[in-house]
Design a protein around this motif. Sequence first.
Motif, PDB file in Angstrom:
ATOM      1  N   ALA A  24       0.881  -1.295  -0.140  1.00 32.83           N
ATOM      2  CA  ALA A  24      -0.140  -0.024   0.011  1.00 32.83           C
ATOM      3  C   ALA A  24       0.813   1.271   0.083  1.00 32.83           C
ATOM      4  O   ALA A  24       0.495   2.235  -0.711  1.00 32.83           O
ATOM      5  N   HIS A  25       1.919   1.196   0.749  1.00 30.52           N
ATOM      6  CA  HIS A  25       2.891   2.393   1.040  1.00 30.52           C
ATOM      7  C   HIS A  25       3.998   2.438   0.024  1.00 30.52           C
ATOM      8  O   HIS A  25       4.688   3.520  -0.317  1.00 30.52           O
ATOM      9  N   ALA A  26       4.587   1.596  -0.509  1.00 30.89           N
ATOM     10  CA  ALA A  26       5.844   1.216  -1.422  1.00 30.89           C
ATOM     11  C   ALA A  26       5.692   0.583  -2.490  1.00 30.89           C
ATOM     12  O   ALA A  26       5.184  -0.691  -2.437  1.00 30.89           O
ATOM     13  N   VAL A  27       6.047   1.069  -3.473  1.00 26.99           N
ATOM     14  CA  VAL A  27       6.067   0.051  -4.846  1.00 26.99           C
ATOM     15  C   VAL A  27       7.253   0.350  -5.709  1.00 26.99           C
ATOM     16  O   VAL A  27       8.147   1.082  -5.618  1.00 26.99           O
ATOM     17  N   GLY A  28       7.449  -0.642  -6.577  1.00 23.44           N
ATOM     18  CA  GLY A  28       8.406  -0.662  -7.455  1.00 23.44           C
ATOM     19  C   GLY A  28       8.038  -0.913  -8.841  1.00 23.44           C
ATOM     20  O   GLY A  28       7.087  -1.911  -9.107  1.00 23.44           O
ATOM     21  N   PHE A  29       8.724  -0.611  -9.767  1.00 20.68           N
ATOM     22  CA  PHE A  29       8.046  -0.984 -11.311  1.00 20.68           C
ATOM     23  C   PHE A  29       9.020  -0.662 -12.521  1.00 20.68           C
ATOM     24  O   PHE A  29      10.282   0.074 -11.978  1.00 20.68           O
ATOM     25  N   SER A  30       8.982  -1.066 -13.451  1.00 21.77           N
ATOM     26  CA  SER A  30       9.698  -0.886 -14.768  1.00 21.77           C
ATOM     27  C   SER A  30       8.444  -0.811 -15.894  1.00 21.77           C
ATOM     28  O   SER A  30       7.412  -1.474 -15.921  1.00 21.77           O
ATOM     29  N   MET A  31       8.971  -0.127 -17.059  1.00 28.23           N
ATOM     30  CA  MET A  31       8.115   0.323 -17.933  1.00 28.23           C
ATOM     31  C   MET A  31       8.995   0.682 -19.374  1.00 28.23           C
ATOM     32  O   MET A  31       9.970   1.568 -19.070  1.00 28.23           O
ATOM     33  N   PRO A  32       8.489   0.776 -20.412  1.00 30.35           N
ATOM     34  CA  PRO A  32       9.326   1.337 -21.603  1.00 30.35           C
ATOM     35  C   PRO A  32       9.167   2.865 -21.199  1.00 30.35           C
ATOM     36  O   PRO A  32       8.074   3.429 -20.842  1.00 30.35           O
ATOM     37  N   SER A  33      10.260   3.496 -21.624  1.00 33.57           N
ATOM     38  CA  SER A  33      10.482   4.867 -21.216  1.00 33.57           C
ATOM     39  C   SER A  33       9.197   5.896 -22.075  1.00 33.57           C
ATOM     40  O   SER A  33       8.730   6.818 -21.518  1.00 33.57           O
ATOM     41  N   HIS A  34       8.882   5.343 -23.183  1.00 31.93           N
ATOM     42  CA  HIS A  34       7.905   5.967 -23.990  1.00 31.93           C
ATOM     43  C   HIS A  34       6.456   6.194 -23.418  1.00 31.93           C
ATOM     44  O   HIS A  34       5.612   6.476 -23.915  1.00 31.93           O
ATOM     45  N   PHE A  35       6.357   5.221 -22.445  1.00 29.64           N
ATOM     46  CA  PHE A  35       5.089   4.887 -21.849  1.00 29.64           C
ATOM     47  C   PHE A  35       4.705   6.135 -20.736  1.00 29.64           C
ATOM     48  O   PHE A  35       3.672   5.793 -19.978  1.00 29.64           O
ATOM     49  N   VAL A  36       5.688   6.855 -20.492  1.00 30.36           N
ATOM     50  CA  VAL A  36       5.715   7.427 -19.067  1.00 30.36           C
ATOM     51  C   VAL A  36       4.635   8.608 -19.326  1.00 30.36           C
ATOM     52  O   VAL A  36       4.097   8.984 -18.170  1.00 30.36           O
ATOM     53  N   GLY A  37       4.388   9.020 -20.493  1.00 26.71           N
ATOM     54  CA  GLY A  37       3.575  10.124 -20.741  1.00 26.71           C
ATOM     55  C   GLY A  37       2.019   9.455 -20.275  1.00 26.71           C
ATOM     56  O   GLY A  37       1.394   9.988 -19.748  1.00 26.71           O
ATOM     57  N   SER A  38       1.927   8.271 -20.886  1.00 28.96           N
ATOM     58  CA  SER A  38       0.681   7.564 -20.321  1.00 28.96           C
ATOM     59  C   SER A  38       0.301   7.203 -19.185  1.00 28.96           C
ATOM     60  O   SER A  38      -0.814   7.392 -18.402  1.00 28.96           O
ATOM     61  N   LEU A  39       1.537   6.934 -18.323  1.00 29.21           N
ATOM     62  CA  LEU A  39       1.455   6.720 -16.959  1.00 29.21           C
ATOM     63  C   LEU A  39       0.905   7.876 -16.318  1.00 29.21           C
ATOM     64  O   LEU A  39       0.129   8.109 -15.274  1.00 29.21           O
ATOM     65  N   ARG A  40       1.628   9.254 -16.716  1.00 30.79           N
ATOM     66  CA  ARG A  40       1.036  10.443 -15.997  1.00 30.79           C
ATOM     67  C   ARG A  40      -0.543  10.846 -16.120  1.00 30.79           C
ATOM     68  O   ARG A  40      -1.004  11.055 -15.163  1.00 30.79           O
ATOM     69  N   ALA A  41      -0.859  10.609 -17.417  1.00 31.50           N
ATOM     70  CA  ALA A  41      -2.412  10.636 -17.635  1.00 31.50           C
ATOM     71  C   ALA A  41      -3.180   9.713 -17.097  1.00 31.50           C
ATOM     72  O   ALA A  41      -4.174  10.329 -16.573  1.00 31.50           O
ATOM     73  N   ARG A  42      -2.868   8.368 -17.137  1.00 32.62           N
ATOM     74  CA  ARG A  42      -3.653   7.625 -16.346  1.00 32.62           C
ATOM     75  C   ARG A  42      -3.728   7.777 -14.849  1.00 32.62           C
ATOM     76  O   ARG A  42      -4.823   7.808 -14.000  1.00 32.62           O
ATOM     77  N   MET A  43      -2.426   8.118 -13.972  1.00 33.78           N
ATOM     78  CA  MET A  43      -2.625   8.503 -12.700  1.00 33.78           C
ATOM     79  C   MET A  43      -3.305   9.446 -12.319  1.00 33.78           C
ATOM     80  O   MET A  43      -3.906   9.681 -11.604  1.00 33.78           O
ATOM     81  N   LEU A  44      -3.243  10.641 -13.204  1.00 37.08           N
ATOM     82  CA  LEU A  44      -3.827  11.837 -13.227  1.00 37.08           C
ATOM     83  C   LEU A  44      -5.431  11.501 -12.978  1.00 37.08           C
ATOM     84  O   LEU A  44      -6.268  12.072 -12.177  1.00 37.08           O
ATOM     85  N   ALA A  45      -5.962  10.700 -13.905  1.00 33.84           N
ATOM     86  CA  ALA A  45      -7.212  10.570 -14.178  1.00 33.84           C
ATOM     87  C   ALA A  45      -7.652   9.443 -12.661  1.00 33.84           C
ATOM     88  O   ALA A  45      -8.731   9.811 -12.090  1.00 33.84           O
ATOM     89  N   TYR A  46      -6.807   8.768 -12.286  1.00 36.58           N
ATOM     90  CA  TYR A  46      -7.096   7.996 -11.035  1.00 36.58           C
ATOM     91  C   TYR A  46      -7.199   8.732  -9.991  1.00 36.58           C
ATOM     92  O   TYR A  46      -8.301   8.523  -9.148  1.00 36.58           O
ATOM     93  N   THR A  47      -6.182   9.436  -9.640  1.00 35.35           N
ATOM     94  CA  THR A  47      -6.106  10.238  -8.434  1.00 35.35           C
ATOM     95  C   THR A  47      -7.026  11.797  -8.452  1.00 35.35           C
ATOM     96  O   THR A  47      -7.357  12.068  -7.418  1.00 35.35           O
ATOM     97  N   SER A  48      -7.823  11.903  -9.456  1.00 36.77           N
ATOM     98  CA  SER A  48      -8.723  12.987  -9.766  1.00 36.77           C
ATOM     99  C   SER A  48      -9.859  12.721  -8.709  1.00 36.77           C
ATOM    100  O   SER A  48     -10.465  13.513  -7.873  1.00 36.77           O
ATOM    101  N   THR A  49     -10.386  11.580  -8.354  1.00 42.19           N
ATOM    102  CA  THR A  49     -11.231  11.285  -7.416  1.00 42.19           C
ATOM    103  C   THR A  49     -10.769  10.575  -6.312  1.00 42.19           C
ATOM    104  O   THR A  49     -11.282  10.384  -5.151  1.00 42.19           O
ATOM    105  N   ALA A  50      -9.582   9.641  -6.350  1.00 41.96           N
ATOM    106  CA  ALA A  50      -9.214   9.000  -5.153  1.00 41.96           C
ATOM    107  C   ALA A  50      -8.306   9.658  -4.116  1.00 41.96           C
ATOM    108  O   ALA A  50      -8.290   9.375  -3.169  1.00 41.96           O
ATOM    109  N   LEU A  51      -7.529  10.801  -4.674  1.00 38.69           N
ATOM    110  CA  LEU A  51      -6.974  11.684  -3.706  1.00 38.69           C
ATOM    111  C   LEU A  51      -7.717  12.715  -3.271  1.00 38.69           C
ATOM    112  O   LEU A  51      -7.785  13.854  -3.915  1.00 38.69           O
TER     113      LEU A  51
END
Length: 608
Positions: free
Chosen positions: A453-480
Amino acid sequence: MPAKPAVPRRSWELLSSDETAATSLAKHLGCPGAIARLLVTRGIGDAEAADRFFGPSLDQLDDPMRMLGMAEAMARIQQAVQDGEPILIYGDYDVDGTTATVLLKTAIERIAPKDKPARVTWHVPHRIREGYGMQTNVLGRAAEDGIRLIISVDTGIRAFAAATEAKLLGLDLIVTDHHLPDDAIGVPEALAVINPAQEGCPYPFKSLCGAGVAFKLAHALLAAAAETEEQRERLQRVILPSFLKLVAIATVADSVPLVGENRVIAALGLHELRNPVQPGLRALMEVAKLPLDRAPSATEIGFRLAPRINAAGRMDVADDVIELFLTRDSARAKELAEKLDLLNQDRRATEADALDAIEKQLDALRTPDGDYPRDCIILDDPAWHRGVLGILASRVVDRTGRPALILTHEEGQAHGSGRSVEGFHLLDALTAVDAQPDAEFAGGVFTRFGGHAHAVGFSMPSHFVGSLRARMLAYTSTALTPTLLSPPLACDAELDLDEITPAFWEWLGQCGPFGNAHPEPIFVTKNLQLAAPARLIKEKHICLDVMQNNRLPRFNVLGWSRNTNWVARCHKLNLQQGSSVDIAYRIKENQHPQFGGLQLELVELEPA
């Protein structure tokens, strides 16, 4: 990183307790009323629970045989030892993984006949070259070397490819782990999976660290091998307490909740760390400048011992840690401990360089009112060292009050670590984000990810970082929610200054060890007067000299400007000699031979 006010000022919430229960508990224990109220608010509401709390013992540890998969794992290990089969322990490169490796290797060697020593080797992955988790090529080399039994510690619960490869190679795999399984897929197909967090496991305590789970397997093996009453008595009196030293270090370092069984493990293990005999542990405590004539505190383990152990896996190879804790050669132990100390200095310098760059990125994220967006902070830079990403994420969380993902890039791959705020389940967030489509593409963004819950590790293709930002923004807009980002400051009890005595401090010490889910208590004292002008310490910290009702005792209140700029706060409030303030604080002890004594560490400050 310069300390600037970022997190909004919080309201103070004095935790309520059952006064009848607190009065009864104070009478039973003979303790101050504030201590009894503290215990009641933390779920210790009757005499029986209090006696268990203040008298942790091995009897309070649950039967390891209650863990799902334990019997199957034991039978296979006992067979391997009896037949002289080589065994490989597959560990991890942090404190939890390295100590777990040492614990299990030692236990397996102890149960072997003297005329047929156990053949136990280990593999700890290189953080940069291999990354986290079990790698199929390592299993292939093990099979070529004649190994037929592999036991993972602190890893493996999501190692589905590795489990498949092990089966193809004819290897028996035992997984011991504490990380959360994949709810959608379940657990890997292995000979046995030991993890109290897995579905269907009846073990009542679910929050052990990886070394704690490995200790349960070690305990079961050692108990089964103790055939006489004398052997069983020695197991309880000598062997298990000795094992708990490393389990306690891992429990504190891995920030698992210090409640229930974890608190028992930490309390007993820290007690055993007085004057350690094992050369490596002794040498490491010496370079960390930990006293050898008393039990270290959880804070000392977390901030002085654990970073030196972790430095090996962060900056070099973690095998040195395992050798350090296994060696019986004092000279070699000193050499390895000094190497870890130097690596920790390198880690601190590397971290400091990255924090300078992070400060610039954080400044760019500020909103016009000086705060940060209601979002998960995602920062990346190819110059950042992979070994310090988790530390950097923790610093950003402390600095901003937001969950944070910190990434670096190598050869087209982004590698990241994340840390969260209380109440925001970061692994659930990554799981949801990975499954969430966006305008760019519909697939998952992560090559691999896992954690808590408090700590994570991950790897991903570098060109997916933009999608990570967009998806996390959509998720946190209601969860945070605003409440998650600026929760009330939970204060344990209100005190008068004359209640803060050496006897009170002794009782408070017995309430430890403190850590995750059992934090150091925060007390409140109102209507204090500044007995002298505020003093600067090293140009950035503050020291206030306070009295209550203009009478003794007087206490120093120290404000360390790490996450709050106390100098600016005091200036804004125009604090002068005679000013009246309310403070929230933790109680500390300064052990300086001339200027020592009890003092207060500032948490919050308001005009009275």
